[in-house]
Design a protein around this motif. Structure first.
Motif, PDB file in Angstrom:
ATOM      1  N   PHE A 126       0.563  -1.303   0.179  1.00 57.34           N
ATOM      2  CA  PHE A 126      -0.073  -0.254  -0.107  1.00 57.34           C
ATOM      3  C   PHE A 126       0.947   1.082   0.222  1.00 57.34           C
ATOM      4  O   PHE A 126       0.812   2.191  -0.870  1.00 57.34           O
ATOM      5  N   GLU A 127       1.577   1.097   0.578  1.00 60.03           N
ATOM      6  CA  GLU A 127       2.655   2.477   0.493  1.00 60.03           C
ATOM      7  C   GLU A 127       2.803   2.104  -0.442  1.00 60.03           C
ATOM      8  O   GLU A 127       4.000   3.937  -1.304  1.00 60.03           O
ATOM      9  N   PHE A 128       4.133   1.311  -0.868  1.00 57.16           N
ATOM     10  CA  PHE A 128       4.598   1.344  -2.432  1.00 57.16           C
ATOM     11  C   PHE A 128       3.737   1.777  -3.018  1.00 57.16           C
ATOM     12  O   PHE A 128       3.800   2.611  -4.352  1.00 57.16           O
ATOM     13  N   GLU A 129       2.311   1.649  -3.624  1.00 59.54           N
ATOM     14  CA  GLU A 129       0.748   2.221  -3.781  1.00 59.54           C
ATOM     15  C   GLU A 129       0.849   3.627  -4.205  1.00 59.54           C
ATOM     16  O   GLU A 129       0.688   3.969  -5.047  1.00 59.54           O
ATOM     17  N   ARG A 130       1.246   3.919  -3.005  1.00 54.94           N
ATOM     18  CA  ARG A 130       0.997   5.368  -2.605  1.00 54.94           C
ATOM     19  C   ARG A 130       1.807   6.594  -3.277  1.00 54.94           C
ATOM     20  O   ARG A 130       1.744   7.312  -3.049  1.00 54.94           O
ATOM     21  N   LYS A 131       3.454   6.000  -2.566  1.00 55.12           N
ATOM     22  CA  LYS A 131       4.364   6.693  -3.474  1.00 55.12           C
ATOM     23  C   LYS A 131       4.219   6.774  -4.707  1.00 55.12           C
ATOM     24  O   LYS A 131       4.713   7.068  -5.625  1.00 55.12           O
ATOM     25  N   LEU A 132       4.392   5.306  -5.351  1.00 58.86           N
ATOM     26  CA  LEU A 132       4.461   5.640  -7.130  1.00 58.86           C
ATOM     27  C   LEU A 132       3.016   6.913  -7.518  1.00 58.86           C
ATOM     28  O   LEU A 132       3.829   6.911  -8.443  1.00 58.86           O
ATOM     29  N   ARG A 133       1.569   6.685  -7.218  1.00 56.65           N
ATOM     30  CA  ARG A 133       0.663   7.388  -7.247  1.00 56.65           C
ATOM     31  C   ARG A 133       1.117   8.739  -6.680  1.00 56.65           C
ATOM     32  O   ARG A 133       0.992   9.245  -7.713  1.00 56.65           O
ATOM     33  N   GLU A 134       1.730   9.273  -5.590  1.00 58.83           N
ATOM     34  CA  GLU A 134       2.905  10.708  -5.470  1.00 58.83           C
ATOM     35  C   GLU A 134       3.684  10.579  -6.368  1.00 58.83           C
ATOM     36  O   GLU A 134       3.995  12.018  -7.663  1.00 58.83           O
ATOM     37  N   LEU A 135       4.089   9.236  -7.136  1.00 59.03           N
ATOM     38  CA  LEU A 135       6.013   9.753  -8.530  1.00 59.03           C
ATOM     39  C   LEU A 135       4.779   9.977  -9.913  1.00 59.03           C
ATOM     40  O   LEU A 135       5.648  10.839 -10.140  1.00 59.03           O
ATOM     41  N   LYS A 136       3.874   9.290 -10.304  1.00 58.21           N
ATOM     42  CA  LYS A 136       2.876   9.654 -10.887  1.00 58.21           C
ATOM     43  C   LYS A 136       2.623  11.216 -11.232  1.00 58.21           C
ATOM     44  O   LYS A 136       2.676  11.653 -12.257  1.00 58.21           O
ATOM     45  N   TYR A 137       1.807  11.802 -10.087  1.00 57.05           N
ATOM     46  CA  TYR A 137       1.071  12.670  -9.839  1.00 57.05           C
ATOM     47  C   TYR A 137       2.156  13.816  -9.875  1.00 57.05           C
ATOM     48  O   TYR A 137       2.074  14.634 -10.547  1.00 57.05           O
ATOM     49  N   GLY A 138       3.639  13.388  -8.967  1.00 62.08           N
ATOM     50  CA  GLY A 138       4.678  14.578  -9.448  1.00 62.08           C
ATOM     51  C   GLY A 138       4.949  14.597 -11.181  1.00 62.08           C
ATOM     52  O   GLY A 138       5.235  15.741 -11.354  1.00 62.08           O
ATOM     53  N   LYS A 139       5.707  13.766 -12.180  1.00 62.49           N
ATOM     54  CA  LYS A 139       5.293  13.487 -12.766  1.00 62.49           C
ATOM     55  C   LYS A 139       4.399  14.000 -14.256  1.00 62.49           C
ATOM     56  O   LYS A 139       5.143  15.302 -14.861  1.00 62.49           O
ATOM     57  N   ALA A 140       3.583  14.096 -13.689  1.00 59.75           N
ATOM     58  CA  ALA A 140       2.415  13.858 -14.569  1.00 59.75           C
ATOM     59  C   ALA A 140       2.542  15.841 -13.763  1.00 59.75           C
ATOM     60  O   ALA A 140       2.183  16.948 -15.157  1.00 59.75           O
ATOM     61  N   CYS A 141       2.686  16.548 -13.064  1.00 61.64           N
ATOM     62  CA  CYS A 141       2.478  17.687 -12.614  1.00 61.64           C
ATOM     63  C   CYS A 141       3.658  18.847 -13.397  1.00 61.64           C
ATOM     64  O   CYS A 141       4.159  19.289 -14.099  1.00 61.64           O
ATOM     65  N   LEU A 142       4.750  18.063 -13.722  1.00 61.95           N
ATOM     66  CA  LEU A 142       5.877  18.346 -14.361  1.00 61.95           C
ATOM     67  C   LEU A 142       6.393  18.137 -15.506  1.00 61.95           C
ATOM     68  O   LEU A 142       6.095  19.316 -15.994  1.00 61.95           O
ATOM     69  N   GLU A 143       5.142  17.695 -16.670  1.00 57.62           N
ATOM     70  CA  GLU A 143       5.043  17.319 -17.140  1.00 57.62           C
ATOM     71  C   GLU A 143       3.582  18.566 -18.232  1.00 57.62           C
ATOM     72  O   GLU A 143       3.890  19.189 -18.540  1.00 57.62           O
ATOM     73  N   GLY A 144       2.900  18.586 -17.265  1.00 58.39           N
ATOM     74  CA  GLY A 144       1.991  19.618 -17.944  1.00 58.39           C
ATOM     75  C   GLY A 144       0.728  18.946 -17.735  1.00 58.39           C
ATOM     76  O   GLY A 144      -0.300  19.971 -17.679  1.00 58.39           O
ATOM     77  N   SER A 145       0.402  18.400 -17.991  1.00 55.96           N
ATOM     78  CA  SER A 145       0.006  17.373 -18.185  1.00 55.96           C
ATOM     79  C   SER A 145      -1.686  16.887 -16.839  1.00 55.96           C
ATOM     80  O   SER A 145      -2.473  17.587 -17.093  1.00 55.96           O
ATOM     81  N   VAL A 146      -1.124  17.317 -15.450  1.00 54.29           N
ATOM     82  CA  VAL A 146      -2.142  18.651 -14.662  1.00 54.29           C
ATOM     83  C   VAL A 146      -2.501  18.897 -13.503  1.00 54.29           C
ATOM     84  O   VAL A 146      -0.956  19.586 -13.964  1.00 54.29           O
ATOM     85  N   PRO A 147      -3.153  19.619 -14.110  1.00 55.95           N
ATOM     86  CA  PRO A 147      -2.445  21.542 -13.390  1.00 55.95           C
ATOM     87  C   PRO A 147      -2.915  21.014 -12.059  1.00 55.95           C
ATOM     88  O   PRO A 147      -3.080  19.962 -11.269  1.00 55.95           O
ATOM     89  N   PRO A 148      -1.601  22.260 -11.797  1.00 56.54           N
ATOM     90  CA  PRO A 148      -1.689  22.595 -10.344  1.00 56.54           C
ATOM     91  C   PRO A 148      -2.684  22.709  -9.280  1.00 56.54           C
ATOM     92  O   PRO A 148      -3.425  23.192  -9.711  1.00 56.54           O
TER      93      PRO A 148
END
Length: 198
Positions: free
Chosen positions: A176-198
């Protein structure tokens, strides 16, 4: 010549006495003989009458004794017959008693034989019961040992199961912790790429 002698006086007296009683008289002698003969006949007739009378008494007594003898003989025959019947009944009773005694002996012998068989069967049953008891106690001890071993093994498996559950829970938590961190990483990546609004 010799002088003529006179007869003795005693002979003269005897001759006179014979003459007085008639011994020297033929008629008197015959009468006297006839009287003696009549007396003898009367005596013989009287003796004959007494003899016949006594013979009659003897015949009567003989008939009585014959009748009594016949009665006694008949009673004796009946007594013999009764004795034979009693003897036969006695022999039958003795035979029956001997038969019952033999039957009792046979029954006693059979009973003793049955008792011996029963005692032998009882000893065999007792021995079998002891063997079964020993086998049962052995099997029960083995079953108890198996139960204890199974219980020990069950406790061990339960401990292992608890440990596995704990490890699984820890693994789930880490996943669960890995999945949470993975989601956070994915979200961070998405934010960096601009696909997800801040």
């Amino acid at each position: 010549m010799w002088p003529r002698s006179e007869p003795p006086r005693k002979d003269i007296e005897d001759w006179r006495s014979f003459k007085d009683v008639g011994f020297l008289d033929d008629a008197a002698m015959e009468a006297r003989h006839h009287q003696a003969l009549l007396q003898n006949i009367a005596n013989l007739e009287k003796q004959l009458f007494d003899y016949q009378y006594n013979m009659g008494l003897v015949l009567i007594e003989k008939n009585e004794w014959t009748s009594k003898y016949d009665e006694l003989r008949q009673e004796l025959a009946q007594l013999h017959e009764s004795l034979n019947r009693q003897q036969s009944a006695h022999l039958i009773s003795i035979a029956q008693v001997e038969k019952r005694e033999q039957n009792l002996r046979n029954a006693s012998a059979s009973k003793k034989q049955c008792v011996l068989h029963l005692e032998k069967a009882l000893r065999q049953t007792h021995a079998e019961r002891e063997q079964i008891k020993l086998a049962s106690e052995t099997e029960l001890a083995d079953a108890r040992a198996v139960a204890v071993a199974y219980q020990d093994k069950s406790l061990e498996q339960q401990g292992k199961s608890h440990a596995a559950n704990a490890k699984l829970a820890e693994a789930n938590k880490m996943n669960f912790e890995f999945e949470r961190k993975l989601r956070e990483l994915k979200y961070g990546k998405a934010c960096l790429e601009g696909s997800v609004p801040p």
